[in-house]
Design a protein around this motif. Sequence first.
Motif, PDB file in Angstrom:
ATOM      1  N   ILE A 116       0.825  -1.186  -0.105  1.00  2.54           N
ATOM      2  CA  ILE A 116      -0.007  -0.057  -0.009  1.00  2.54           C
ATOM      3  C   ILE A 116       0.951   1.171  -0.039  1.00  2.54           C
ATOM      4  CG2 ILE A 116      -1.744   1.221   1.535  1.00  2.54           C
ATOM      5  CD1 ILE A 116      -2.677  -1.496   2.269  1.00  2.54           C
ATOM      6  N   ASP A 117       0.737   2.207  -0.744  1.00  6.46           N
ATOM      7  CA  ASP A 117       1.358   3.275  -0.786  1.00  6.46           C
ATOM      8  C   ASP A 117       0.887   4.440   0.489  1.00  6.46           C
ATOM      9  OD1 ASP A 117       2.299   6.263  -1.325  1.00  6.46           O
ATOM     10  OD2 ASP A 117       2.157   5.758  -3.461  1.00  6.46           O
ATOM     11  N   ALA A 118       1.988   4.482   1.287  1.00 10.07           N
ATOM     12  CA  ALA A 118       1.666   5.182   2.338  1.00 10.07           C
ATOM     13  C   ALA A 118       1.148   6.725   2.097  1.00 10.07           C
ATOM     14  CB  ALA A 118       3.004   5.531   3.444  1.00 10.07           C
ATOM     15  N   SER A 119       1.427   7.212   1.005  1.00  7.62           N
ATOM     16  CA  SER A 119       1.279   8.789   0.994  1.00  7.62           C
ATOM     17  C   SER A 119      -0.286   8.787   0.530  1.00  7.62           C
ATOM     18  CB  SER A 119       2.310   9.467   0.020  1.00  7.62           C
ATOM     19  OG  SER A 119       2.175   8.554  -1.184  1.00  7.62           O
ATOM     20  N   GLU A 120      -0.863   7.669  -0.317  1.00 13.77           N
ATOM     21  CA  GLU A 120      -2.034   7.692  -0.550  1.00 13.77           C
ATOM     22  C   GLU A 120      -3.081   6.882   0.212  1.00 13.77           C
ATOM     23  OE1 GLU A 120      -1.953   5.791  -4.473  1.00 13.77           O
ATOM     24  OE2 GLU A 120      -0.443   7.312  -5.445  1.00 13.77           O
ATOM     25  N   LEU A 136       8.575   8.597   2.683  1.00 15.88           N
ATOM     26  CA  LEU A 136       8.066   9.760   1.932  1.00 15.88           C
ATOM     27  C   LEU A 136       6.892  10.390   2.675  1.00 15.88           C
ATOM     28  CD1 LEU A 136       8.286   8.565  -1.651  1.00 15.88           C
ATOM     29  CD2 LEU A 136       9.845  10.144  -0.474  1.00 15.88           C
ATOM     30  N   ALA A 137       6.013   9.591   3.196  1.00 14.32           N
ATOM     31  CA  ALA A 137       4.917   9.882   3.932  1.00 14.32           C
ATOM     32  C   ALA A 137       5.026  10.991   5.392  1.00 14.32           C
ATOM     33  CB  ALA A 137       3.951   8.647   4.449  1.00 14.32           C
ATOM     34  N   GLN A 138       6.194  10.257   5.963  1.00 15.15           N
ATOM     35  CA  GLN A 138       6.634  11.013   7.077  1.00 15.15           C
ATOM     36  C   GLN A 138       7.332  12.212   6.724  1.00 15.15           C
ATOM     37  OE1 GLN A 138       6.663  10.404  10.521  1.00 15.15           O
ATOM     38  NE2 GLN A 138       5.046   8.956   9.536  1.00 15.15           N
ATOM     39  N   GLN A 139       7.845  12.420   5.286  1.00 21.45           N
ATOM     40  CA  GLN A 139       8.395  13.789   4.986  1.00 21.45           C
ATOM     41  C   GLN A 139       7.391  14.612   4.702  1.00 21.45           C
ATOM     42  OE1 GLN A 139      11.761  14.774   4.796  1.00 21.45           O
ATOM     43  NE2 GLN A 139      10.599  16.756   4.429  1.00 21.45           N
ATOM     44  N   GLN A 140       6.464  14.035   4.080  1.00 20.00           N
ATOM     45  CA  GLN A 140       5.012  14.890   3.753  1.00 20.00           C
ATOM     46  C   GLN A 140       4.557  15.631   5.249  1.00 20.00           C
ATOM     47  OE1 GLN A 140       2.434  12.718   1.391  1.00 20.00           O
ATOM     48  NE2 GLN A 140       3.834  12.563  -0.398  1.00 20.00           N
ATOM     49  N   ARG A 141       4.429  14.820   6.156  1.00 20.33           N
ATOM     50  CA  ARG A 141       3.913  15.017   7.388  1.00 20.33           C
ATOM     51  C   ARG A 141       4.491  16.153   8.163  1.00 20.33           C
ATOM     52  NH1 ARG A 141       4.156  13.394  12.862  1.00 20.33           N
ATOM     53  NH2 ARG A 141       2.165  13.705  13.900  1.00 20.33           N
ATOM     54  N   ARG A 142       5.977  16.037   7.785  1.00 17.97           N
ATOM     55  CA  ARG A 142       6.691  17.225   8.439  1.00 17.97           C
ATOM     56  C   ARG A 142       6.519  18.407   7.557  1.00 17.97           C
ATOM     57  NH1 ARG A 142      11.202  12.873   7.965  1.00 17.97           N
ATOM     58  NH2 ARG A 142      11.238  12.124   9.830  1.00 17.97           N
ATOM     59  N   ASP A 143       6.390  18.371   6.438  1.00 19.29           N
ATOM     60  CA  ASP A 143       6.326  19.507   5.270  1.00 19.29           C
ATOM     61  C   ASP A 143       4.768  20.117   5.922  1.00 19.29           C
ATOM     62  OD1 ASP A 143       8.498  19.107   4.206  1.00 19.29           O
ATOM     63  OD2 ASP A 143       7.463  18.007   2.312  1.00 19.29           O
ATOM     64  N   GLU A 144       4.003  19.319   6.381  1.00 18.29           N
ATOM     65  CA  GLU A 144       2.450  20.040   6.522  1.00 18.29           C
ATOM     66  C   GLU A 144       2.580  20.683   7.918  1.00 18.29           C
ATOM     67  OE1 GLU A 144       0.140  16.435   6.753  1.00 18.29           O
ATOM     68  OE2 GLU A 144       0.006  16.458   4.438  1.00 18.29           O
ATOM     69  N   GLY A 199      -1.583 -16.682   3.117  1.00 16.20           N
ATOM     70  CA  GLY A 199      -1.024 -15.788   3.948  1.00 16.20           C
ATOM     71  C   GLY A 199      -0.822 -14.213   3.387  1.00 16.20           C
ATOM     72  N   VAL A 200      -0.887 -13.462   4.383  1.00 18.25           N
ATOM     73  CA  VAL A 200      -0.803 -11.942   3.867  1.00 18.25           C
ATOM     74  C   VAL A 200      -0.217 -11.277   4.911  1.00 18.25           C
ATOM     75  CG1 VAL A 200      -3.023 -11.686   4.811  1.00 18.25           C
ATOM     76  CG2 VAL A 200      -2.090 -10.118   2.972  1.00 18.25           C
ATOM     77  N   ILE A 201       0.627 -10.245   4.434  1.00 20.76           N
ATOM     78  CA  ILE A 201       1.379  -9.262   5.062  1.00 20.76           C
ATOM     79  C   ILE A 201       0.911  -8.078   4.420  1.00 20.76           C
ATOM     80  CG2 ILE A 201       3.556  -8.224   6.166  1.00 20.76           C
ATOM     81  CD1 ILE A 201       4.797 -10.891   5.485  1.00 20.76           C
ATOM     82  N   VAL A 202       0.438  -6.979   5.273  1.00 20.36           N
ATOM     83  CA  VAL A 202       0.171  -5.767   4.663  1.00 20.36           C
ATOM     84  C   VAL A 202       1.370  -4.661   4.927  1.00 20.36           C
ATOM     85  CG1 VAL A 202      -1.497  -3.811   4.655  1.00 20.36           C
ATOM     86  CG2 VAL A 202      -2.404  -6.101   5.026  1.00 20.36           C
ATOM     87  N   VAL A 203       1.957  -4.500   3.775  1.00 21.38           N
ATOM     88  CA  VAL A 203       3.236  -3.477   4.041  1.00 21.38           C
ATOM     89  C   VAL A 203       2.764  -1.975   3.574  1.00 21.38           C
ATOM     90  CG1 VAL A 203       5.467  -3.094   2.982  1.00 21.38           C
ATOM     91  CG2 VAL A 203       4.772  -5.527   3.672  1.00 21.38           C
ATOM     92  N   VAL A 204       3.053  -1.317   4.513  1.00 18.83           N
ATOM     93  CA  VAL A 204       2.918   0.328   3.870  1.00 18.83           C
ATOM     94  C   VAL A 204       3.999   0.751   3.474  1.00 18.83           C
ATOM     95  CG1 VAL A 204       2.068   2.574   4.755  1.00 18.83           C
ATOM     96  CG2 VAL A 204       1.107   0.470   6.085  1.00 18.83           C
ATOM     97  N   ASN A 205       4.129   0.813   2.237  1.00 21.03           N
ATOM     98  CA  ASN A 205       5.320   1.395   1.529  1.00 21.03           C
ATOM     99  C   ASN A 205       5.629   2.732   1.408  1.00 21.03           C
ATOM    100  OD1 ASN A 205       7.836   0.567   0.255  1.00 21.03           O
ATOM    101  ND2 ASN A 205       6.802   0.743  -1.841  1.00 21.03           N
ATOM    102  N   LYS A 206       6.891   3.121   1.015  1.00 21.94           N
ATOM    103  CA  LYS A 206       6.822   4.684   1.120  1.00 21.94           C
ATOM    104  C   LYS A 206       6.905   5.465   2.184  1.00 21.94           C
ATOM    105  CE  LYS A 206       5.863   4.275  -3.922  1.00 21.94           C
ATOM    106  NZ  LYS A 206       4.928   4.713  -5.075  1.00 21.94           N
TER     107      LYS A 206
END
Length: 470
Positions: free
Chosen positions: A279-283, A312-320, A302-309
Amino acid sequence: MKPLVAIVGRPNVGKSTFFNRMIGERIAIVEDMPGTTRDRLYGDTDWNGREFTLIDTGGLELGGGIPVGQVGLSGQPGDIMNHVTSQVQLAIEEADVIIFMVDAQAGITAADEEVADLLRRSKKSVILAANKADNAKRRLDAVEFYALGLGEPIDISSIQGVGTGDLLDLIVEALPPADEMEEEEEEDIPRIAIVGRPNVGKSSLLNAILGVQRSIVSDVPGTTRDTIDTEFEYEGRKIKLIDTAGIRRRGRVGAGVEKYSVLRSTRAIERADVTILLIDASEGLAAQDTHIAGVVHEQAKGVIVVVNKWDLAQQQRRDEREGKFARPDDEIDSAEHYRVTLAEDLKFIPYAPIVFASAKTGYHVKSILEAALHIAEMRYLRVPTSRLNEVVQEAIRRHNPTVIRTKPLKIYYATQARVNPPTFVFFVNDPQAVHFSYERYLENRLRDAFGFKGTGIRLQFRPRSRNEAR
């Protein structure tokens, strides 16, 4: 080890059609459009008792051009073709025998001459195959390919199957002697599929796990259109990774190449033991992500949900925050909030672990692989029948089954029927009396008792036979 045979040539000469005929199923995408195949595809086949692995490759255009309709990664022609060329060169290096495929209908082209020059320098055993020789005239015209300096061309028609037997005879004859190939016993190798929407970083994650450029990576959605199987070792254990094309919702699937990609990605989920849902973390979670998770759940994978990027999501949060960097505990709170929201939206797979990662930086990539291997082990867990029935009877004592249509449900006993996925059969008086909420209750009790973290399990309800009732 099976010997490797690579099929190379310029675009649209019929390499994928030949590959599919030899493998016996439609693994490679076939379209009347140059450049459809980009990555390497592998498939096992045999002829006259000799097994070998066939490699389908993308079309070579060494002059730096790009097939009609293609766009480079930076918007400039040639970017994707440079990646394709590197993939073909890797296939040439790996191969024991190379099939150089040309088009008998088109005759010799400048691109054929460039590829021929590359193959002569490879010092590999090369078989020249003139494809599309669908009639007598084209078969006679095929002799002009002698000029390429790679020996006698063999005329074939991949569509009609004409001449393919003779070509296979030549391939087997050119293979290294069987006693020189290391024999390897078949093993139960965990199969891990990387799935998700287009452009969430599936190929990047595969490359991060392997540490090599195995698949084409770009920021163009849909770059990977064939499933890619890669076998490797991790801490002495063999693993098979499956990189897939991005899956779109059914209503948004276009015709042609993308249609076949979606079908292939779904089949990849079917043959996988464990899926890594990116899953795209920023989206955030999209409807398409939920659709993919639903496919995985329905097939009890079997499944692992991986929040990728995640970086980048953390950087966007800092910018906000107007340039004010978040404290480490703020970032932890952010991850936990994201996790809670994600778990609520994916509540139909509560057993799936959630991992925050970055394929680009390598953050938590090792954790993803180790979690996948643990889930693969859980899928082969066998529960003793006596212990299973103890848990079931305790569950019944704590919560009696719901009465449906005035007929109470009676559970006589349970047994584990199979593994991968773990499947439990409950013998009851009336399967129709099992309410879905009680089935979910029983599944939760089994998970509490035996784990099964990260993997789907199946519960089946069958009527007890008369002989068993006595």
